[in-house]
Design an enzyme around this catalytic site. Structure first.
Site, PDB file in Angstrom:
ATOM      1  N   ASP A  27      31.005 -19.149 -21.955  1.00  0.00           N
ATOM      2  CA  ASP A  27      30.547 -19.066 -20.569  1.00  0.00           C
ATOM      3  C   ASP A  27      30.898 -20.340 -19.810  1.00  0.00           C
ATOM      4  O   ASP A  27      30.171 -20.786 -18.939  1.00  0.00           O
ATOM      5  CB  ASP A  27      29.026 -18.830 -20.543  1.00  0.00           C
ATOM      6  CG  ASP A  27      28.511 -18.465 -19.156  1.00  0.00           C
ATOM      7  OD1 ASP A  27      29.300 -17.925 -18.364  1.00  0.00           O
ATOM      8  OD2 ASP A  27      27.337 -18.732 -18.868  1.00  0.00           O
ATOM      9  N   CYS A  46      15.111  -3.754 -10.065  1.00  0.00           N
ATOM     10  CA  CYS A  46      15.559  -5.040  -9.515  1.00  0.00           C
ATOM     11  C   CYS A  46      14.764  -5.408  -8.257  1.00  0.00           C
ATOM     12  O   CYS A  46      14.806  -4.677  -7.261  1.00  0.00           O
ATOM     13  CB  CYS A  46      17.040  -4.995  -9.194  1.00  0.00           C
ATOM     14  SG  CYS A  46      17.666  -6.549  -8.530  1.00  0.00           S
TER      15      CYS A  46
END
Length: 363
Positions: A146, A210
């Site tokens: 990452d 969400c």
């Protein structure tokens, strides 16, 4: 120099076994063809959904072309590592949901409560590379965790490590999505693993849950609305219209993962690195807001949280403390904590503290 008589099929099996010995839950291998992901990447960048993450666009389509990013690459070894703390019980999801429902609690994303995963994965992937080198001699490789423009989810899906969920994270039938990914780009012509099929079906739990409606459609994320982006990547002020939606999430957000049915299969890590530090699974926002910059840096040494800095840490918690009032909790200690930071040297901190005090109907 790679030995000419190398048995790459046997080597691939050995690499997977060595990976498990190093603490990875699974190691798989893919080719470098991510052409199917290029159109989606271009559209995502063109729409500005990456927000202030300029590094997402800086390398253009190299993100989808591993052999251009690292010349000579013919295969990508994808390794995943579970990160639930070792003491996570079977009821970890209900416990997290209860905590999220406590307006005075500071909710830190599960992955960030222990040691910085970048360091853990990078070190172990480097060990894996050295193990391969000891077996076959010098070979070309580069480790990623990452830390560069790598399309980790697309590579993970290509290797059969999982499939891309509607929340855009990689999902695995045996482990849900509570794991980290790391890659080893290599010039070794290893046999590749087959992709797996998508198992999200008609489920829309992640989209529905969400808080900021950042998942704007299946497999489509507007990072500018994502709480993880707002509390970690965003360097400036959090947009006014989104502050009340963040609730008590002070670093990252796990809502879409908590709602995902596949995470009933999430596995605890076998490593102590991801055990909770500094009581971050049970801290109050008032407590964390009181940390001085020196205390923040000292306590969070080796933590992924430290990279956002003390200023953004205070910004995030100020929003959470303001939201406590919006959920009916306006305690004297919360107001006192905010007032103690009202004259902070940072204009950004002062702005968010003033907003928070307004929610408590006091200045």
């Amino acid at each position: 120099m790679i030995e000419t008589d190398t048995n790459f099929s046997a080597l691939a099996l050995a690499i997977k076994a060595w990976g498990r010995e190093l603490g990875f839950a699974e190691v798989r291998i893919s080719d470098t063809d991510l052409s199917a992901a290029e159109e989606g990447l271009q559209a995502w960048l063109a729409a500005g959904h990456h927000g202030d993450m300029d590094y997402m666009a800086a390398h253009g389509m190299k993100r989808a072309r591993p052999a251009e990013l690292v010349p000579g690459t013919v295969r990508v070894i994808t390794a995943r590592m579970d990160y639930l703390p070792r003491n996570a019980g079977k009821d970890w999801r209900p416990a997290e949901e209860r905590r999220a429902g406590d307006p005075s609690a500071a909710v830190v994303s599960i992955y960030a409560r222990g040691r910085d995963y970048h360091k853990v994965l990078r070190g172990r992937l480097q060990q894996l590379a050295q193990r391969i080198e000891g077996e076959i001699g010098t070979f070309g490789y580069r480790v990623f965790t990452d830390s560069a423009p790598v399309m980790e989810v697309a590579l993970g899906a290509r290797s059969g490590t999982g499939w891309r969920g509607k929340h855009t994270l990689l999902l695995n039938r045996e482990a849900g999505s509570m794991f980290f990914l790391g890659e080893l780009f290599t010039d070794l012509p290893l046999p590749v693993d087959a992709p797996v099929s998508d198992h999200c079906g008609q489920c829309s739990a992640c989209i529905d849950i969400c808080p900021t409606q950042a998942i704007i459609g299946p497999y489509r994320l507007d990072a500018r609305r994502c709480i993880s982006y707002l509390t970690i990547e965003l360097k400036g002020s959090i947009p006014l219209e989104l502050r009340s939606l963040i609730g008590n999430r002070v670093y990252g957000c796990d809502d879409c993962q908590l709602a995902c049915p596949w995470n009933k299969f999430a596995q605890p890590s076998g490593l102590p690195d991801f055990d909770v530090r500094n009581g971050l699974d049970n801290a109050s926002m008032v407590e964390l807001f009181s940390w001085s910059e020196e205390e923040f840096n000292r306590r969070l040494e080796g933590s992924p949280i430290r990279r956002i800095g003390h200023e953004r840490w205070l910004r995030n918690i100020a929003v959470g403390l303001g939201n406590a009032a919006r959920h009916g909790v306006s305690l004297p200690e919360i107001v006192a904590a905010l007032r103690a930071r009202a004259d902070h040297p940072s204009a950004m901190v002062r702005e968010h503290v003033a907003w928070a005090l307004e929610q408590h109907h006091t200045v």
